[in-house]
Design an enzyme around this catalytic site. Structure first.
Site, mmCIF file in Angstrom:
data_model
loop_
_atom_site.group_PDB
_atom_site.id
_atom_site.type_symbol
_atom_site.label_atom_id
_atom_site.label_comp_id
_atom_site.label_asym_id
_atom_site.label_seq_id
_atom_site.Cartn_x
_atom_site.Cartn_y
_atom_site.Cartn_z
ATOM 1 N N GLU A 45 -67.234 -40.580 -64.232
ATOM 2 C CA GLU A 45 -67.513 -39.162 -64.200
ATOM 3 C C GLU A 45 -67.911 -38.661 -63.050
ATOM 4 O O GLU A 45 -68.890 -39.122 -62.435
ATOM 5 C CB GLU A 45 -68.259 -38.806 -65.436
ATOM 6 C CG GLU A 45 -68.341 -37.285 -65.559
ATOM 7 C CD GLU A 45 -69.153 -36.908 -66.716
ATOM 8 O OE1 GLU A 45 -69.813 -37.603 -67.406
ATOM 9 O OE2 GLU A 45 -69.495 -35.626 -67.029
ATOM 10 N N ARG A 61 -74.296 -53.499 -69.879
ATOM 11 C CA ARG A 61 -74.294 -52.770 -68.653
ATOM 12 C C ARG A 61 -75.486 -53.388 -67.629
ATOM 13 O O ARG A 61 -76.213 -54.441 -68.255
ATOM 14 C CB ARG A 61 -74.640 -51.401 -68.802
ATOM 15 C CG ARG A 61 -75.863 -51.075 -69.532
ATOM 16 C CD ARG A 61 -76.150 -49.609 -70.001
ATOM 17 N NE ARG A 61 -76.608 -48.774 -68.765
ATOM 18 C CZ ARG A 61 -75.612 -47.919 -68.451
ATOM 19 N NH1 ARG A 61 -74.413 -47.641 -69.434
ATOM 20 N NH2 ARG A 61 -75.770 -47.202 -67.587
ATOM 21 N N LYS A 76 -77.430 -41.982 -63.683
ATOM 22 C CA LYS A 76 -77.319 -40.978 -62.943
ATOM 23 C C LYS A 76 -78.041 -39.727 -63.276
ATOM 24 O O LYS A 76 -78.208 -38.993 -62.401
ATOM 25 C CB LYS A 76 -75.436 -40.787 -62.900
ATOM 26 C CG LYS A 76 -74.725 -41.519 -62.220
ATOM 27 C CD LYS A 76 -73.281 -40.890 -62.073
ATOM 28 C CE LYS A 76 -72.553 -41.243 -63.714
ATOM 29 N NZ LYS A 76 -71.233 -40.855 -63.613
HETATM 30 P P1 ATP Z 1 -74.934 -43.599 -66.039
HETATM 31 O O1 ATP Z 1 -75.533 -44.027 -67.175
HETATM 32 O O2 ATP Z 1 -75.500 -44.034 -64.853
HETATM 33 O O3 ATP Z 1 -74.979 -41.997 -66.167
HETATM 34 P P2 ATP Z 1 -72.279 -43.541 -66.970
HETATM 35 O O4 ATP Z 1 -71.824 -44.700 -67.857
HETATM 36 O O5 ATP Z 1 -72.487 -42.223 -67.597
HETATM 37 O O6 ATP Z 1 -73.383 -44.170 -65.986
HETATM 38 P P3 ATP Z 1 -69.693 -43.370 -65.654
HETATM 39 O O7 ATP Z 1 -69.415 -42.514 -64.482
HETATM 40 O O8 ATP Z 1 -69.304 -42.824 -66.844
HETATM 41 O O9 ATP Z 1 -71.171 -43.288 -65.665
HETATM 42 O O10 ATP Z 1 -69.328 -44.669 -65.334
HETATM 43 C C1 ATP Z 1 -67.981 -45.309 -65.165
HETATM 44 C C2 ATP Z 1 -67.930 -46.760 -65.542
HETATM 45 O O11 ATP Z 1 -68.966 -47.464 -65.022
HETATM 46 C C3 ATP Z 1 -67.925 -46.762 -67.094
HETATM 47 O O12 ATP Z 1 -67.039 -47.792 -67.198
HETATM 48 C C4 ATP Z 1 -69.382 -47.371 -67.453
HETATM 49 O O13 ATP Z 1 -69.148 -48.054 -68.493
HETATM 50 C C5 ATP Z 1 -69.571 -48.293 -66.106
HETATM 51 N N1 ATP Z 1 -71.202 -48.247 -65.948
HETATM 52 C C6 ATP Z 1 -71.988 -47.461 -65.895
HETATM 53 N N2 ATP Z 1 -73.353 -47.911 -65.583
HETATM 54 C C7 ATP Z 1 -73.086 -49.052 -65.595
HETATM 55 C C8 ATP Z 1 -73.967 -50.269 -65.652
HETATM 56 N N3 ATP Z 1 -75.075 -50.004 -65.474
HETATM 57 N N4 ATP Z 1 -73.556 -51.505 -65.583
HETATM 58 C C9 ATP Z 1 -72.238 -51.801 -65.531
HETATM 59 N N5 ATP Z 1 -71.289 -50.515 -65.861
HETATM 60 C C10 ATP Z 1 -71.700 -49.429 -65.711
HETATM 61 MG MG MG Z 2 -70.072 -41.936 -68.978
#
Ligand code: ATP
Ligand code: MG
Length: 565
Positions: free
Chosen positions: A35, A260, A270
């Site tokens: 995102e 994760r 984020k």
């Molecule tokens: P955050 O929790 O940091 O805001 P998010 O999951 O909302 O992260 P996205 O931009 O939606 O951020 O993530 C893109 C991809 O990266 C998704 O498929 C998510 O599952 C993966 N991802 C995000 N954080 C992690 C992590 N700590 N370890 C592994 N994969 C991750």
């Molecule tokens: Mg997300």
């Protein structure tokens, strides 16, 4: 560097089984779906390596898809940073750069299809009412009074939602599933909300926006994704993911969840990282203390080190915290082989070689990298006045301190043996301001013809030839291993390390570093790996970031309080 043999894991086993069974005609097609509401961090790197890695290993494809359905927080600047970071990590999405926002029309059509099947309805309850009537794990929910609207009425109301007839928040589109379902997400989840928000790509074309659950699976399907890999918190969403695709009767990717990544002494969210940026705890998303890809890059990390780290941590179903030391080790391993070695003195102490002629300058050949003879040698000037590291001298050395001390002889790297004959002090403060030493001309090049040994080899820089530099030393961003471990009611930022940045302004570098290219990396002998800061360094004012220290046995002894054992 030695990229380890790809290990197998439960996701690869699923993929291999699918290929054997010729599911999806044996195709493997994954996606990385960020995102654009912040910069990528090391957790995303794990997901990127996994998705692009699977596609590469099984001859498939991996898409880059911006999951941009939340207009409030999304920006084009984030899109650009994400593309830069994925590319820098070494992955290529070719022409497959997609945006969920490009599917808004298609998603709308899918919604019409659901309504026509009697599987979705427009609900006039407020957000609070919806959550109050959802029930709990032990109590079923209550059906909305709008649940049994006719298909015609739903089609009409949904069209008018899109056309902007109703105020924000006044109506939603919900899937009609089961208000008594044991999984709360299946209790008539919301698919669309009315929100008059400007979208960074679609502008004001839409005033209804899809929820994650509605947009994600359908976007996967549109792109022909075969394996939709996401983090564990989406496991509970899987029944809904499956239900929607089944009801729409469209291509059905398989959602697979993995744990994760969490890394010690930092946060990978984020939202939290944005807070650190906005409130000025760090200098920006690319502050070298940040666990963002851009922060790691500026710090001096290489894509190889990060990819190796992602391979080493593997993929599992159990959440855990990976030690930051593992990431640091991956960088050391890479730079040990690749980074040229140079001499730099971070906290200079002046040394006068009293028996060395005032006007003489010699040049020594220094080896650029003992790990790689092909990297050759360079000239390092030597003269009467030098700098050594302040903490390489102790007036009253403890038993295990082998470096310079009064009366003691040590080696200067690639040069001579020197012996300390006097320590000059500031009469007011008592601080040692310079050392007087003698050198032994017979030890030129660093060895004594009579075979006598010294216990320490120090790095040094010739004062007259030295370059000045600012050097930034970093410690962990958070004090606790589990950065998120805060007492109830306390702000998570109380765990921030107040001394995570130390700036040294009077450091001295050997002259070969003149013109060092921003972003290039060196080993400063005995001190660690350093990177020319790509933002703040200039030929007029060199700035180096310490990427990582070397394994340093003395600092371990000191930390453990065992200097005199
Ligand atoms: P955050 O929790 O940091 O805001 P998010 O999951 O909302 O992260 P996205 O931009 O939606 O951020 O993530 C893109 C991809 O990266 C998704 O498929 C998510 O599952 C993966 N991802 C995000 N954080 C992690 C992590 N700590 N370890 C592994 N994969 C991750
Ligand atoms: Mg997300």
């Amino acid at each position: 560097m030695s990229t380890p043999e790809p290990k197998t894991n439960f996701i690869k086993e699923i993929v291999e089984k699918d290929i054997r069974k010729n599911k999806n005609q044996g195709r493997v097609h994954t996606r990385f779906p960020p995102e654009p509401n912040g910069y990528l961090h090391i957790g995303h790197a794990k997901s990127i390596c996994l998705n692009f890695g699977l596609a590469a290993q099984y001859g498939g494809l991996c898409n880059l898809r911006f999951d941009d359905t939340n207009p409030e927080t999304e920006e084009i600047a984030y899109v650009e940073s994400i593309k830069k970071d994925v590319r820098w990590l070494g992955f290529d999405w070719e022409d497959r750069e997609f945006y969920a926002s490009d599917y808004f029309e298609k998603l709308y059509e899918f919604a019409i299809k659901l309504i026509k099947k009697g599987k979705a309805y427009v609900c006039d309850l407020s957000a609070d009412e919806i959550s109050e009537t959802r029930g709990t794990l032990t109590k079923p929910g209550v059906e909305s009074p709008y649940r049994n609207r006719t298909i015609e009425e739903n089609l009409d109301l949904f069209r008018r939602m899109r056309e902007g007839e109703f105020p924000d928040g006044s109506r939603v589109l919900r899937a009609k599933i089961d208000m008594a379902h044991p999984n709360l997400l299946m209790r008539d989840p919301v698919l669309y909300r009315i929100r008059r928000e400007h979208h960074y790509r679609t502008g004001d074309a839409w005033c209804i926006y899809a929820t994650y659950d509605w947009a994600h699976g359908q976007s996967d399907s549109i792109e022909g994704i075969t394996h939709s890999i996401c983090t564990l918190e989406f496991e509970v969403h899987r029944p809904l993911y499956d239900w929607l695709l089944d009801e729409l009767e469209i291509h059905h990717p398989q959602q697979i969840e993995f744990a994760r990544l969490n890394v010690s002494h930092t946060v990978l969210s984020k939202r939290k990282l944005l807070e650190l940026v906005k409130e000025g705890y760090v200098s920006g998303w690319d502050d070298p203390r940040m666990p963002t890809i851009s922060g790691l890059r500026r710090r001096g990390y290489t894509p190889e080190a990060i990819r190796n780290f992602c391979e080493r941590i593997g993929v599992a179903k159990m959440n855990s915290i990976v030690d930051l030391a593992l990431l640091e080790d991956c960088l050391r391993e890479d730079l040990n082989k690749r980074a040229p070695r140079v001499m730099a003195v971070l906290r200079p102490l002046k040394v006068v070689i009293i028996n060395y002629p005032e006007d003489r300058v010699e040049e020594f050949d220094a080896i650029n990298n003992p790990e790689d003879p092909a990297m050759g040698t360079r000239k390092v000037p030597f003269s009467r006045v030098l700098y050594i590291e302040k903490d390489d001298f102790m007036e009253v050395p403890p038993k295990k301190f082998y470096r310079l001390a009064p009366g003691r002889e040590v080696r200067l790297r690639s040069a001579y043996f020197i012996t300390c004959v006097d320590a000059v002090k500031d009469p007011r403060t008592g601080e040692i301001t310079e050392l007087h030493c003698t050198y032994d001309p017979a030890t030129r090049g660093g060895d004594a013809p009579d075979g006598r040994k010294v216990k320490a080899t120090l790095h040094w820089v010739s004062a007259a030839h030295a370059l000045d530099a600012e050097v930034r030393l970093y410690d962990t961003l958070f004090l606790k291993r589990d950065a998120g471990d805060v007492e109830e009611g306390m702000d998570w930022k109380t765990n921030l390390n107040p001394t995570s940045l130390e700036v040294l302004t009077g450091s001295k570098l050997e002259p070969s570093l003149k013109g060092a290219v921003p972003g290039s990396r060196y080993q400063f002998e005995r001190l660690g790996y350093f990177c020319v800061d790509p933002v703040d360094s200039s030929p007029a004012k060199l700035v180096f970031n310490r990427a990582v220290t070397l394994h340093d046995p003395w600092s371990k002894i000191k930390k453990a309080g065992k200097e005199n054992e």
